[in-house]
Structures are given as C-alpha cells and as structure tokens.
Design an enzyme around this catalytic site. Structure first.
Site, PDB file in Angstrom:
ATOM      1  N   ARG A  48       2.291 -11.236   1.123  1.00  0.00           N
ATOM      2  CA  ARG A  48       1.933 -11.123   2.536  1.00  0.00           C
ATOM      3  C   ARG A  48       1.085  -9.905   2.873  1.00  0.00           C
ATOM      4  O   ARG A  48       0.070 -10.020   3.564  1.00  0.00           O
ATOM      5  CB  ARG A  48       3.211 -11.082   3.402  1.00  0.00           C
ATOM      6  CG  ARG A  48       3.780 -12.431   3.723  1.00  0.00           C
ATOM      7  CD  ARG A  48       5.281 -12.341   3.876  1.00  0.00           C
ATOM      8  NE  ARG A  48       5.848 -12.101   2.565  1.00  0.00           N
ATOM      9  CZ  ARG A  48       6.181 -13.059   1.718  1.00  0.00           C
ATOM     10  NH1 ARG A  48       6.068 -14.304   2.065  1.00  0.00           N
ATOM     11  NH2 ARG A  48       6.655 -12.783   0.504  1.00  0.00           N
ATOM     12  N   THR A  49       1.517  -8.739   2.391  1.00  0.00           N
ATOM     13  CA  THR A  49       0.828  -7.520   2.842  1.00  0.00           C
ATOM     14  C   THR A  49      -0.621  -7.538   2.368  1.00  0.00           C
ATOM     15  O   THR A  49      -1.551  -7.321   3.146  1.00  0.00           O
ATOM     16  CB  THR A  49       1.575  -6.264   2.341  1.00  0.00           C
ATOM     17  OG1 THR A  49       2.938  -6.373   2.765  1.00  0.00           O
ATOM     18  CG2 THR A  49       0.970  -4.990   2.914  1.00  0.00           C
ATOM     19  N   LYS A  76      -7.055   1.861 -19.517  1.00  0.00           N
ATOM     20  CA  LYS A  76      -7.633   2.754 -20.541  1.00  0.00           C
ATOM     21  C   LYS A  76      -7.066   4.155 -20.422  1.00  0.00           C
ATOM     22  O   LYS A  76      -7.449   5.041 -21.170  1.00  0.00           O
ATOM     23  CB  LYS A  76      -9.162   2.827 -20.363  1.00  0.00           C
ATOM     24  CG  LYS A  76      -9.881   1.501 -20.442  1.00  0.00           C
ATOM     25  CD  LYS A  76     -11.388   1.747 -20.227  1.00  0.00           C
ATOM     26  CE  LYS A  76     -12.131   0.451 -20.022  1.00  0.00           C
ATOM     27  NZ  LYS A  76     -13.497   0.689 -19.535  1.00  0.00           N
ATOM     28  N   ARG A  97      -0.519   0.079  -1.973  1.00  0.00           N
ATOM     29  CA  ARG A  97       0.923  -0.069  -2.220  1.00  0.00           C
ATOM     30  C   ARG A  97       1.213   0.510  -3.597  1.00  0.00           C
ATOM     31  O   ARG A  97       0.464   0.266  -4.552  1.00  0.00           O
ATOM     32  CB  ARG A  97       1.341  -1.546  -2.171  1.00  0.00           C
ATOM     33  CG  ARG A  97       2.741  -1.767  -2.718  1.00  0.00           C
ATOM     34  CD  ARG A  97       3.220  -3.181  -2.512  1.00  0.00           C
ATOM     35  NE  ARG A  97       3.519  -3.437  -1.108  1.00  0.00           N
ATOM     36  CZ  ARG A  97       4.049  -4.570  -0.658  1.00  0.00           C
ATOM     37  NH1 ARG A  97       4.333  -5.552  -1.505  1.00  0.00           N
ATOM     38  NH2 ARG A  97       4.292  -4.726   0.633  1.00  0.00           N
ATOM     39  N   HIS A 125       7.036   1.609   5.132  1.00  0.00           N
ATOM     40  CA  HIS A 125       6.174   0.427   5.199  1.00  0.00           C
ATOM     41  C   HIS A 125       5.749   0.268   6.661  1.00  0.00           C
ATOM     42  O   HIS A 125       6.188  -0.640   7.363  1.00  0.00           O
ATOM     43  CB  HIS A 125       6.962  -0.787   4.708  1.00  0.00           C
ATOM     44  CG  HIS A 125       6.115  -1.969   4.349  1.00  0.00           C
ATOM     45  ND1 HIS A 125       4.787  -2.086   4.719  1.00  0.00           N
ATOM     46  CD2 HIS A 125       6.414  -3.090   3.641  1.00  0.00           C
ATOM     47  CE1 HIS A 125       4.324  -3.247   4.253  1.00  0.00           C
ATOM     48  NE2 HIS A 125       5.281  -3.865   3.587  1.00  0.00           N
TER      49      HIS A 125
HETATM   50  C1  NCD Z   1       8.583  -6.164   1.828  1.00  0.00           C
HETATM   51  C2  NCD Z   1       8.173  -5.007   0.941  1.00  0.00           C
HETATM   52  O1  NCD Z   1       7.275  -5.125   0.103  1.00  0.00           O
HETATM   53  O2  NCD Z   1       8.771  -3.956   1.134  1.00  0.00           O
HETATM   54  N1  NCD Z   1       7.694  -7.233   1.802  1.00  0.00           N
HETATM   55  C3  NCD Z   1       6.654  -7.240   2.688  1.00  0.00           C
HETATM   56  O3  NCD Z   1       5.791  -6.392   2.669  1.00  0.00           O
HETATM   57  N2  NCD Z   1       6.636  -8.227   3.598  1.00  0.00           N
HETATM   58  C4  NCD Z   1       9.974  -6.584   1.668  1.00  0.00           C
HETATM   59  C5  NCD Z   1      10.556  -6.798   0.301  1.00  0.00           C
HETATM   60  O4  NCD Z   1       9.856  -6.782  -0.706  1.00  0.00           O
HETATM   61  O5  NCD Z   1      11.757  -7.035   0.263  1.00  0.00           O
END
Ligand code: NCD
Length: 296
Positions: A48-49, A76, A97, A125
């Site tokens: 999703r993100t 590398k 991320r 997040h």
């Molecule tokens: C979450 C995350 O990556 O922290 N997912 C997201 O971004 N919608 C939740 C999770 O992984 O449980």
C-alpha cells in the site's frame, strides 16, 4: 519540508493536509506537481505505502523512480548514505521505508531534498496516521471525544505509535489493548499523556463495548527476536464476530493492512469493516502530503 515523525508536525499542518485531502477526494481540486519526480526507496516490503505513493504522484502529474534494493548497487556493498546522496540528484522528493528506527531521519540529514517517512522500523509511520485520521473524520465527522481502541502488537507497530500521538493531540479517548508482553513502551505513552494532558486506558482484554473506532494491527512477527513466540501469539490473537457482540452498531473497524490472522474473514463482509476504504484513502492523503512537502 520533511515528514519524518508525527511528533514534529503541528496540529495546524495536519489539519491543512486533511482539509486538502478532503478537497482532492471530492474532486474539487488536484495538486499540480507536473515536472517533479518522486523516488521511492523501500528497504522493507510494502504494498500500500509504496504503490499509493506512486499512484498519488502520478495523479499529481509527477513522474516516479522506483529504487529496487535487490537490483541496486547496495548488492555491491554501496552504503545507504551514498545511495541517498546519489538519488537526491535524480528526484525532487524521496519516500523512504527502512527496517531501522531513525534511518529515515538520517537520510534527511544527508540530502537537501524533502524526505517522507514510509515507516522506519517500529518507530513512526506518519503518512499512515494521516490516512487513519482522514478515514476517522470521514466516517465519524470528528475525532474529538471519540472512543478509539488500538488493538494488537503495540510493542512493535509503528502505525500504532504514530496514531496514538495524533489521536491524543486531536482529543480522542484512547484505550490500548495488547496481548500480554506486547504493550506499548510505557515511557512513550506517559510522554503523550503528559503532553496532551490526557489519560490512555490500558488493558490486555478485548472489551470494546463503548468503542466508536476499533483499530487493529497484525502481530509484527519480523520484529520479534524469537520467531516461535511470534507464531504462538499470531495463532492466538484474533478478532471474531463473537468479539463484536454487544459493540456499538456504528462501530468502525480499521486496520492499516496487511492483515494475516487477526481478523476473521467473516468480518470483511460486515458493514463495520472499513479497512479497504481506509487503504484507498491513501491516494488523496498522499497527494496532499506530496503537495505539502513540495510546495513549502
Ligand atoms: C503497516 C506498516 O508497514 O507498518 N502497513 C502499512 O503501511 N499500511 C502495517 C503493518 O505492516 O502491519
């Protein structure tokens, strides 16, 4: 302008983003970010993100560069720092991320381009929190005074840490419900309670009768030291139709997704289940976030 932690955002800025996202969602307007490039750098899995950031960028007229860790010079032996410095010259904004807490802030220190945190380890997040607030506002028309239950692995979930802060800032009455041993770090909760002059109710039992919003997340097994322990809790921790008996009729069930075992499939078909709607709200909210970081 960076978005690294919800703790650094003012209520005003958050309200502005939510307001802009509402206008974008209603079709009233669309940010014009033509000519700008978003780079997505995801060092941890994401559905999703990453995709909603990419989709949001394209809907604002931007182009997208997707950095794929497995096919990159990281293989590398190139460092994270050199990677960030290099990509900074190719893009106008970086969505990152990373499994390590603090690493997205570190990235923002080595680039002069705006950085958006797509999740750093078990820490923060912030854009998920904006989506969560947006969804609650759309469903309930307010946040102030709502009874919100945060349920799940509160020790490791970054979504919950960010969201608890924002909910208290917006005046919700929050109850945290965690399986034993997976409670949220006490000092973090106390800091929030002191800052917003509120009390967060804490329990290990799933009694959600007065909940207006039930926000549940999965057991974050990748952050456990012992995989067997993660498996044991994952098998035991589950929201069923029975757990909803006696709950408010207009209860909204939210989840940042992905869900694994913790929501009975039957619940997906109930009108209370709003998590796919919530996931789709990622588009207008992330469009508003891109506008916020690029236009300031
Ligand atoms: C979450 C995350 O990556 O922290 N997912 C997201 O971004 N919608 C939740 C999770 O992984 O449980």
């Amino acid at each position: 302008m960076n978005v690294i932690s919800i703790r650094e955002m003012t209520k005003e800025d958050m309200e502005k983003i939510l307001q802009n996202a509402a206008e974008i969602a209603s079709g009233k307007r669309k940010p014009d970010l033509r000519g700008k490039i978003l780079a997505t750098l995801f060092f941890e899995p994401s559905t999703r993100t990453k995709l909603s950031f990419q989709s949001a960028a394209q809907r604002c007229g931007m182009n997208v560069l997707d950095f794929l860790t497995e096919q990159s010079s990281l293989k590398k032996g190139e460092t994270f720092t050199d990677t960030i410095k290099t990509i900074s010259g190719y893009a106008d904004v970086l969505a990152i991320r990373h499994p390590k807490e603090g690493s997205v802030r570190f990235a923002s220190d080595v680039t002069n381009k705006p950085v958006v945190n797509g999740g750093d380890g078990g820490n923060q997040h912030p854009t998920q929190t904006l989506i969560d607030l947006f969804t609650i506002k759309q469903l309930k028309k307010k946040i102030d005074g709502l009874n919100v239950y945060l349920v799940g692995d509160l020790k490791h979930a970054r979504t919950m840490r960010s969201l608890l802060y924002a909910l208290c800032m917006f005046g919700a009455k929050v109850t945290v419900v965690a399986p034993k041993g997976l409670e949220m770090e006490r000092s973090y909760v106390e800091e929030i309670e002191a800052k917003f002059n509120t009390k967060v109710a804490k329990t290990n039992e799933m009694d959600i009768k007065d909940a207006d919003v039930l926000y549940i997340c999965r057991i974050q097994s990748e952050r456990f030291e012992d995989p067997l322990e993660a498996k044991r809790v994952t098998e035991k921790f589950r929201l069923t139709k029975e757990s909803l008996i006696g709950s408010k009729e207009e209860l909204a069930i939210l989840h940042p997704l992905p869900k694994i075992n913790e929501i009975d499939a039957e619940i997906d078909r109930m009108p209370q289940a709003k998590y796919f709607e919530q996931a789709h709200n990622g588009i207008p909210v992330r469009m508003a976030v891109l506008e916020y970081v690029l236009k300031r």
